[in-house]
Design a protein around this motif. Structure first.
Motif, mmCIF file in Angstrom:
data_model
loop_
_atom_site.group_PDB
_atom_site.id
_atom_site.type_symbol
_atom_site.label_atom_id
_atom_site.label_comp_id
_atom_site.label_asym_id
_atom_site.label_seq_id
_atom_site.Cartn_x
_atom_site.Cartn_y
_atom_site.Cartn_z
ATOM 1 N N LEU A 85 5.181 -10.857 -8.817
ATOM 2 C CA LEU A 85 5.899 -11.182 -9.918
ATOM 3 C C LEU A 85 5.036 -11.499 -11.169
ATOM 4 O O LEU A 85 4.468 -12.591 -11.076
ATOM 5 N N ASP A 86 5.047 -10.372 -11.859
ATOM 6 C CA ASP A 86 4.219 -10.266 -12.897
ATOM 7 C C ASP A 86 2.627 -10.564 -12.690
ATOM 8 O O ASP A 86 1.924 -11.120 -13.388
ATOM 9 N N GLY A 87 2.276 -10.099 -11.298
ATOM 10 C CA GLY A 87 0.549 -10.484 -11.031
ATOM 11 C C GLY A 87 0.801 -11.986 -9.989
ATOM 12 O O GLY A 87 -0.242 -11.845 -9.373
ATOM 13 N N ASP A 143 13.567 -20.086 -10.272
ATOM 14 C CA ASP A 143 12.357 -20.021 -10.504
ATOM 15 C C ASP A 143 11.438 -18.900 -11.259
ATOM 16 O O ASP A 143 10.433 -19.222 -11.742
ATOM 17 N N ARG A 144 12.138 -17.835 -11.254
ATOM 18 C CA ARG A 144 11.580 -16.585 -11.638
ATOM 19 C C ARG A 144 11.196 -16.538 -13.131
ATOM 20 O O ARG A 144 10.103 -16.131 -13.400
ATOM 21 N N PRO A 145 11.996 -16.881 -13.917
ATOM 22 C CA PRO A 145 11.677 -16.887 -15.290
ATOM 23 C C PRO A 145 10.544 -18.106 -15.689
ATOM 24 O O PRO A 145 9.581 -17.632 -16.506
ATOM 25 N N LEU A 146 10.362 -19.043 -14.794
ATOM 26 C CA LEU A 146 9.280 -20.151 -14.998
ATOM 27 C C LEU A 146 7.745 -19.446 -14.481
ATOM 28 O O LEU A 146 7.028 -19.611 -15.429
ATOM 29 N N ARG A 198 2.954 -14.801 -18.096
ATOM 30 C CA ARG A 198 2.822 -14.226 -19.397
ATOM 31 C C ARG A 198 1.496 -14.708 -20.178
ATOM 32 O O ARG A 198 0.901 -14.148 -20.763
ATOM 33 N N GLY A 199 1.413 -16.146 -20.109
ATOM 34 C CA GLY A 199 0.138 -16.769 -20.630
ATOM 35 C C GLY A 199 -0.915 -16.254 -19.849
ATOM 36 O O GLY A 199 -2.033 -15.958 -20.755
ATOM 37 N N LEU A 200 -0.798 -16.427 -18.771
ATOM 38 C CA LEU A 200 -2.318 -16.046 -17.930
ATOM 39 C C LEU A 200 -2.642 -14.510 -18.208
ATOM 40 O O LEU A 200 -3.719 -14.100 -18.599
ATOM 41 N N ASN A 201 -1.592 -13.790 -18.280
ATOM 42 C CA ASN A 201 -2.041 -12.145 -18.451
ATOM 43 C C ASN A 201 -2.340 -11.961 -20.089
ATOM 44 O O ASN A 201 -3.082 -10.962 -20.472
ATOM 45 N N ARG A 202 -1.940 -12.690 -20.959
ATOM 46 C CA ARG A 202 -2.065 -12.542 -22.307
ATOM 47 C C ARG A 202 -3.675 -12.744 -22.607
ATOM 48 O O ARG A 202 -4.074 -12.141 -23.699
ATOM 49 N N THR A 203 -4.522 -13.518 -21.943
ATOM 50 C CA THR A 203 -5.858 -14.057 -22.204
ATOM 51 C C THR A 203 -6.741 -13.581 -20.802
ATOM 52 O O THR A 203 -7.922 -13.752 -20.831
#
Length: 647
Positions: free
Chosen positions: A178-180, A190-193, A199-204
């Motif tokens: 799920l998104d990595g 749980d999925r949106p959490l 999302r934050g992890l992948n941003r940086t």
């Protein structure tokens, strides 16, 4: 028979591994809490005069059901090197049971690493069985709690190795990405959490370049959503997030105290509240080995706030990778405080430090300093000693940003070297101008003059408390001005070009001295007078203080214009420079007359000898500041000389 038993009987044990892994991760949390309790007990026993650490938050986060453990720190005592622990046999039982729970997911595995772990588990189970009574000697304590590698094996090291194996096993068993993140058995909510964290992890994520780490696993355990990130390659560097309702609880472990504090600060900025354990960085923990564990809590108001906290947490994890290495490299350039400040600002701006490290780190900066040459730098100089603290940090933040971007774009190191050199030249031009220290010094003089003007306007000559506060502030400002004089002298020792500016700032320092003396005298007047000056005296003093303030304002403006004179300046700049310099000079004559007027009013209206003398000295100190401001002639000469040189 329970369903799990049926599955096991059918030989499909792989179907049970996700549940076993969840149970094993929970056991890991409990074991780490037990070891923390032992460490806290030893620390309190070693320093019985201190307050025992409160473990309630960690107890709750680890979901331990053994209230007696909370009393271990307060009840422990040392007899020589031997630690007495109440209920030690019960604690050993729990360690043994949870170690077996951690081991269950690798039981029957033919993987060579898992087999080796199984052998160690058997050995440590036997070791635990040999612990009897309620005492642990120094050897037992080290074997149980030490996390330091390079020597003999320890129970703590075994737990860390098992934890790492569980992470790898969890990733291999994950039935979905799920998104990595490797995820399994998630609830729909749980999925949106998990997505928010990723999302934050992948941003940086790109800031780490090709460094391993940031692998994430997530699963549901009863009422809790668990998210775990391995951060990097260090097996004691682990981050586990638990979400239950709107509460996000984070358990973080680190070998480095400075990095632990850095992460605390980063998360505190986005609303985390850290438990006392997070600050347990004192002698006696982990028997002297640097190993720190802390718990942070985000109490979110709604689902959106929870997702925001998870995204913020995810975005900050990357800055932990190689942080300590970057800090040590930066220390060579700007010292300990400067290095931490640079890395804090880089994290705030989401600028990576690994690109700078990969491109050469401190060698990039030293090469740029050497290329610029002896006009500014000598071999062995530290950047902040030459440029000043804030300018050096500003430059390094830009240098790290440029290096990070260039390395992400796969630019050659030689090009990055040129970029850093040009960047330093630009910052030297911005911050290292000869007039910069003079202008900074002038700002302290202006602050002193403004403080005195305001004090007179508010009648502080009749308020001892207010006047004393001004005197203390004035002394602090005057000391800051003195430091600038010392810095100018140091620069003049390196380069004769600085000599005329050193002489000028030494002369200008008499302005700060005179104004600080005036503030001190005002405090003496207030201390002994306890009433305001007569109207005529106050008006005269106010006019004098206003004129002194105007003169210091013009002095600041004069230096600002002088620093820009050159090929880029035009006729209007030159005219402004001449007009302001003459205003400063005329202020000296005007203050001479205002001083005489004040003295006349003092003689006419004040019959108390002490007040008369102190007030006269106060007015004279103000006027003396404008006498010194006549150094505008010298500023003018230097500016004209510079203009002629550049023309």
């Amino acid at each position: 028979m329970e369903k799990t038993g049926v599955v096991a009987a059918l030989g499909q044990t792989e179907l049970l591994r996700p549940a076993w892994i969840k149970a094993a991760l929970s056991a890991n949390d409990r074991i780490k809490f037990y070891l923390t309790a032992v460490q806290a007990a030893y620390a309190h026993a070693d320093h019985p005069g201190t307050v025992p650490l409160d473990l309630h938050r960690e107890y709750s986060a680890a979901h331990v059901d053994a209230p007696w453990i909370l009393d271990l720190p307060s009840s422990a005592c040392l007899e020589g090197p031997t630690l007495h622990l109440a209920n030690l046999p019960k604690l050993v039982e729990k360690l043994h049971a949870d170690l077996l729970a951690m081991a269950r997911p690798i039981e029957g595995s033919t993987d060579e690493a898992h087999v080796a772990l199984g052998t160690r588990i058997e050995q440590w189970c036997q070791w635990l069985g040999g612990l009897t009574g309620d005492t642990l000697d120094a050897t037992h304590l080290t074997a149980l709690t030490s996390g330091k590698r390079g020597g003999e094996d320890s129970f703590h090291i075994l737990v860390m190795d098992l934890h790492k194996a569980l992470n790898q096993l969890a990733a291999s068993l994950s039935d979905e990405a799920l998104d990595g993140a490797h995820v399994w058995q998630l609830a729909q909510e749980d999925r949106p959490l998990v997505s928010a964290f990723m999302r934050g992890l992948n941003r940086t994520r790109a800031l780490k370049l090709d460094h391993p780490g940031l692998e994430t696993a997530a699963t549901r355990d009863g009422k809790r959503l668990l998210i775990q990130n391995d951060i990097g390659t260090n097996d004691a560097h682990v981050l586990v997030a638990q979400i239950e309702g709107l509460i996000l609880t984070l358990t973080y472990s680190d070998l480095h105290r400075q990095r632990f504090v850095f992460f605390q600060d980063m998360l505190s900025q986005i609303g985390a509240k850290w438990s006392a354990v997070g600050s347990r960085m004192t002698e006696g923990l982990n028997l002297g080995d640097a190993y720190y564990v802390g718990t942070a809590t985000f109490e979110c108001s709604d689902e959106a706030a929870l997702r925001k906290a998870l995204e913020g947490l995810g975005a900050r994890v990357v800055f932990l990778i190689d942080w300590n290495r970057a800090r040590k490299r930066l220390q060579q350039i700007v010292g300990k405080a400067g290095a931490s400040a640079v890395l804090n600002e880089c994290a705030r701006q989401e600028i990576g430090h690994r690109g700078w490290l990969e491109a050469g780190g401190e060698s990039l900066i030293f090469a740029a300093m050497e290329a610029i040459g002896g006009d500014y730098f000598r071999i062995g100089d530290r950047l902040d000693a030459v440029m000043g603290d804030a300018p050096a940090r500003d430059f390094l933040v830009e240098a790290l940003a440029a290096s990070s971007l260039a390395m992400q774009q796969h630019q050659p190191v030689s090009r990055i070297t040129d970029t850093i050199r040009l960047l330093l030249i630009r910052h030297i031009g911005r911050h290292h101008d000869e007039f910069a220290l003079l202008a900074e010094h002038a700002s302290f003089c202006h602050a002193l003059a403004e403080g005195i003007r305001d004090a007179i306007a508010h009648g502080h000559e009749g308020s001892a408390n207010d006047a004393e506060k001004l005197a203390k502030r004035a002394k602090a400002w005057e000391r800051q001005a003195d430091l600038l004089v010392m810095r100018s002298r140091a620069r003049a020792e390196r380069n004769a070009r600085w000599l005329p500016f050193k002489r000028l700032i030494e002369r200008a320092d008499d302005i700060a001295d005179a104004l600080e003396e005036a503030a001190f005298l005002l405090s003496l007047i207030a201390e002994n007078h306890h009433k305001e000056w007569p109207v005529e005296v106050r008006q005269g003093m106010q006019q004098l203080a206003e004129k002194v303030l105007e003169a210091t304002q013009d002095h600041v403006k004069l230096l600002a214009i002088a620093s820009t004179l050159g090929e880029g300046s035009d006729a209007s700049d030159h005219e402004d420079f001449i007009a302001v310099s003459w205003r400063v000079l005329n202020a000296e004559q005007q203050c001479d007359q205002l001083l005489r007027d004040v003295r006349r009013q003092l003689v006419r209206n004040i019959d108390d000898a002490a007040t008369l003398n102190l007030s006269t000295d106060f007015a004279a100190a103000l006027e003396l500041a404008t006498d010194v401001l006549a150094t505008a002639y010298r500023i003018r000469d230097l500016a004209f000389s510079r203009l002629g040189t550049e023309a």
